[in-house]
Motif scaffolding. Structure first.
Motif: not given
Lengths: 401, 552
Positions: A56, A59, A61, A63, A78-83, A86
């Motif tokens: 996780r 991915a 989810f 940090e 720090g990059r969110p899952p949608n970017l 993966t």
């Protein structure tokens, strides 16, 4: 802990010093791993070991409290899952119940703003690849477990993600289907050449699927290596007992320990020895167990000193059983032997498993005896209570640090 | 705190859409919930407070309010609980039919009960004057008590029906199997498990009664309560300080109840977690025949009462001069046809309010429940806050906050719409949050993993999956807004007439026929709108029943 072995390609994903605590509970601690491009890596551990938390964090989810996730040389912190690029297959599949198969597979392409033509082409290809062509109009609740699993996979690979993540994707399926899909999964991964990280608590799954297995316990990597290496040369007692069945034998290294030659030199070669395995040429040491000499393989470059007490590991399939009188007759070979009593017996189809009490050995042992080719299962069976001799060939046991 | 700021920074970098939605909802709550409350809290001067406490009239109004609060909440709870028990657990004959009766009541504005009581039991009432020849009247505390019980017991019924239905019959059967008598099962298993629902219902009802304005105005007579005192003080004397102080007196018991309910809900959530959700196929255990037939008689009585009260309003709509000349006539219907402005406004404003309420509730619930934004505890509290504010106080607060020349909203349609939506925001929020709580977290995660920003997760995954709850929130807010009086009566103007306010004024002037006709028309168009909504969206009546779980 041995250093991570190099994968098939250059490191594609690097996990560096990951740490995560939930309140006072440390889920993952100082976890580092290199994952080669195009390889299949499995995180194997019991529930609560932190394996899913590692996935996780990959991915996005979760940090990490410390450390970083690096994909293709880019730090993802720090990059969110949608970017992140993966693609994840969830244990419960998480198919969108209000969308049909096609819409589920198309969802990611829509979110990433692919144009309509590209979307249609890619969706068709993915449906074809996974054999879902005829089910495009169905809704998730109209699919079987195996089909749902395929949609969950198709929905991810249609995006051609950098890294494929799978969280116990087969655990909700029945045993037969699980084995079949395992094979399909492996061949699909090979075909696509996609870097894959797979989480499971099933050692059989881990051993049969992976290029690299990471055994995790208490938030730390206990051993990283190829499946055969993990099985044959476990780094510690936890790995030995979690991967496969372990018979433990207290041993003392002999005074002449340092002079020992290769393990395969004297005795007959163990049955399950793989050709590419380095076991036959690895270092070994003479030791004493239950009053008899025994050649013990050494898993890594560490060497026990003369007179050092330790524990050796023997796998059940390497334990030979004989009736007491037969064993005494054939006593001229160099194998280690010990008197034992049969406690109970279980029939497992391909083999029979015996639970044994060995003279001078505290733990109960297991011995797996394959089904003989010619009839007469009655004659070869040992009844509970029978007195037997247990035999280990030279090099069948491995030193356990 | 630093964590909160850091994650706000991440939202700014990666998810501006969600941040914008967050900002809008937060601004809405700050401007229309928190700010008006602050404004009204600091309005009364020391002199105002002294005056409020030293005026005998207001002291007795406070006492009356407290008396009515205890009496009406108790009786509404009792009737609602018995009724819910009869329908869900005792399975009285015709339970299906009886179960719908209170739902019908919920569709009608509360003050219709007051109107019906005047027509039935008033000075010229059908029963009192025509049948019995009495000159007595129901005006006063006993009439108000009866009217409030009729108006509010459906709330208790709805909440408790949900609570009772959620109790696994297996638990009751297990208790029977362990040797408990039927009465013991009721006392030791059924009622304790329904306690959270009882408390939630008590809170809803108590706050509704504290702030209710229509029924005290219509049937209270000389029996003045704080809500009516606030109104006369503001509309009659334009005395902002004293009306604010009187309104704030209402806030004390409301906040106490609110805090108590929140505490109990928090304390019981874990313990009672096994109760809800799972539909059981076991039949509910039988009750004794005595109890069953007793409850049946009770249901018949309540239903007759409901039918009589609403029938009499319909009758009043077609009667020349109630109590004097019972000639059938269409003159009031003709009057109503000329009053389309008020009716139309009521429907349009309520629909707009319901839309706004549902949108804010859904986004707030998503931010708190799913997106886990920073400072979500505050957001959660601000959204639930209006549940603790009696409508009358909210009305005063809105007048005070939005009547200044620089930011003048009073007299506009928007302020009415906003007031309506704020009033029902907590219920809408609870409905949405409860539905979102049922969704697996992996759905959000997989959508995010496939590339959806959090705002798009809301629009493409979460919202479509909870559309039933969204419909329930919309219907609830719409129906209640159509019949609301307490807050909006302070905000209407000549340009923005509302049917509910017009009915109250007509009744106040003794024009029973017109009031009854307009009330009947209001109920009729409300039902017609709901019916149309269901036709268009193709849903069953389920959403309304779903709103029952909002408090439980």
């Amino acid at each position: 802990m041995p250093a991570p072995e190099a994968g098939r390609g250059a490191a594609h994903v690097r996990l560096v010093g990951l740490r995560k605590a939930f309140g006072a509970a440390v889920a993952v601690d100082d976890f580092s791993l290199d994952i080669g491009r195009g390889t299949f890596t499995t995180l194997l551990g019991p529930s609560g070991s932190g394996k899913t938390t590692v996935l996780r964090m990959l991915a996005g989810f979760v940090e990490p409290d410390a450390g970083s996730v690096i994909i293709d040389g880019v730090d993802q912190t720090g990059r969110p899952p949608n970017l992140r690029g993966t693609g994840m297959v969830f244990q419960d599949y998480a198919l969108f119940p209000h969308m049909n198969v096609r819409a589920n597979v198309e969802y990611g392409l829509r979110m990433q703003r692919f144009d309509k033509g590209a979307r249609r082409e890619r969706v068709e290809r993915a449906l074809e690849l996974l054999g879902l062509g005829g089910l495009a109009g169905r809704f998730p609740h109209e699919l079987s477990g195996g089909q749902q699993q395929r949609v969950a996979l198709g929905r991810v690979i249609v995006l051609e993600p950098q890294v494929l993540l799978m969280d116990e994707p087969l655990s909700n399926l029945d045993a037969k289907l699980r084995v079949r899909l395992r094979a399909e999964l492996k061949s699909l991964q090979r075909q696509l050449g996609i870097t894959t990280v797979y989480v499971t608590h099933d050692q059989e799954e881990a051993l049969s699927l992976s290029d690299q297995v990471v055994v995790i316990d208490k938030g730390r990597a206990q051993q990283v290596g190829a499946p055969e290496a993990i099985y044959r040369r476990p780094a510690n007692r936890f790995v030995a007992e979690f991967v496969g069945q372990a018979n433990l034998l207290p041993v003392v290294a002999n005074a002449d320990a340092r002079g020992a030659g290769p393990a395969g030199a004297g005795g007959t070669a163990p049955r399950s020895q793989a050709p590419e395995d380095r076991a036959s040429t690895e270092a070994a040491v003479w030791a004493t167990a239950a009053g008899r000499r025994l050649l013990v393989r050494l898993p890594d470059e560490r060497r026990p000193g003369a007179g050092a007490a330790g524990t050796a590991l023997a796998r059940p399939e390497h334990v030979r059983l004989a009736h007491r009188d037969e064993a005494d007759a054939a006593s001229e070979d160099r194998s280690w032997r010990c008197r034992a009593k049969v406690v109970s017996r279980g029939f497992f189809g391909a083999y029979s498993r015996y639970w044994l009490e060995l003279d001078g050995v505290p733990d109960l042992w297991l011995a797996d005896v394959p089904l003989p080719e010619l009839g007469g299962e009655e004659t070869s069976a040992f009844e509970p209570g029978a007195s037997v001799t247990v035999r280990l060939n030279a090099g069948a046991a491995c030193w356990l640090w | 705190m630093t964590y909160g700021i850091r994650s706000l920074g991440r939202l700014w970098r990666y998810d501006r859409g969600l941040l914008l939605a967050y900002g809008l909802v937060a601004a809405f709550l700050l401007v229309f919930v928190v700010a008006p409350l602050m404004r009204v809290a600091f309005e009364p001067t020391v002199a105002d407070w002294r005056q409020v406490f030293s005026t005998p009239r207001w002291r007795s109004a406070s006492l009356n309010t407290l008396t009515m609060l205890v009496l009406s909440t108790g009786s509404s709870l009792l009737v609602g609980t018995l009724y819910a028990y009869a329908v869900t657990r005792a399975r009285v004959p015709g339970a299906g039919f009886f179960g719908v009766v209170p739902l019908f009541l919920l569709l009608t504005p509360p003050f219709v009960a007051g109107l019906a009581f005047i027509l039935l039991l008033g000075r010229r009432g059908l029963v009192t004057y025509q049948l019995l020849g009495l000159e007595t009247s129901i005006y006063g505390w006993h009439g108000l008590w009866l009217a409030q019980t009729l108006s509010f017991f459906p709330v208790a019924y709805l909440v408790l029906r949900g609570s009772f239905a959620a109790i696994d019959p297996g638990l009751e059967q297990a208790a029977r199997g362990l040797g408990a008598s039927r009465a013991q099962v009721l006392r030791t298993v059924t009622l304790p498990l329904a306690t959270p629902g009882l408390l939630a219902a008590a809170l809803f009802i108590a706050i509704g009664i504290l702030g209710d304005f229509g029924n005290p105005m219509l049937v209270g007579g000389r029996f003045q309560v704080l809500a009516t005192a606030v109104y006369t003080q503001l509309s009659g004397w334009a005395s902002f300080g004293t009306s604010a102080a009187l309104g704030l007196l209402l806030l004390a018991p409301a906040v106490l109840l609110f805090a108590a309910q929140q505490w109990v809900q928090g304390a019981t959530r874990e313990r009672f977690a096994t109760v809800g959700g799972r539909g059981s196929s076991l039949p509910t255990p039988t009750v004794s025949p005595w109890l069953r037939w007793g409850l049946f008689a009770f249901c018949v009585l309540v239903t007759l009462f409901v039918v009589a009260s609403h029938g009499v309003v319909l009758m009043g709509a077609f009667t020349h001069l109630w109590g004097v000349d019972f000639q059938p006539t269409l003159e009031h219907v003709a009057y109503v046809l000329g009053q389309f402005g008020g009716l139309g406004n009521s429907l349009r404003f309520a629909a707009a309010a319901a839309l706004l309420c549902t949108a804010v509730a859904a986004v707030a619930a998503y931010l708190v429940q799913r997106a886990k934004v920073p400072l979500r505890r505050g957001l959660d509290l601000a959204t639930l806050l209006p549940a603790a504010i009696p409508g009358t106080l909210m009305g005063v607060a809105f007048v005070l906050a939005f009547n200044n020349p620089s930011f003048k909203l009073t007299g506009t349609a928007s302020i009415i719409v906003i007031a309506m939506s704020v009033s029902y925001l907590p219920v809408g929020y609870r409905i949405c949050a409860a539905a979102m709580d049922q969704l697996k977290p992996s759905l959000d995660e997989s959508a995010a993993n496939l590339g959806a920003s959090k705002l798009r997760v809301l629009t493409t995954i979460t919202a479509p999956l909870v559309r039933q709850a969204l419909a329930a929130a919309f219907v609830f807010c719409f129906v209640r807004s159509v019949g609301t009086l307490s807050t909006v009566i302070f905000l209407v103007s000549f340009d923005t007439p509302l049917a509910s306010v017009a009915i109250l004024n007509l009744a106040d002037q003794g024009r029973w026929g017109r009031a009854a006709a307009l009330a009947s028309a209001l109920v009729a168009v409300t039902m017609l709108s709901i019916g149309l909504l269901y036709l268009v969206t193709g849903r069953s009546l389920k959403p309304l029943a779903e709103s029952a779980h909002a408090g439980a």
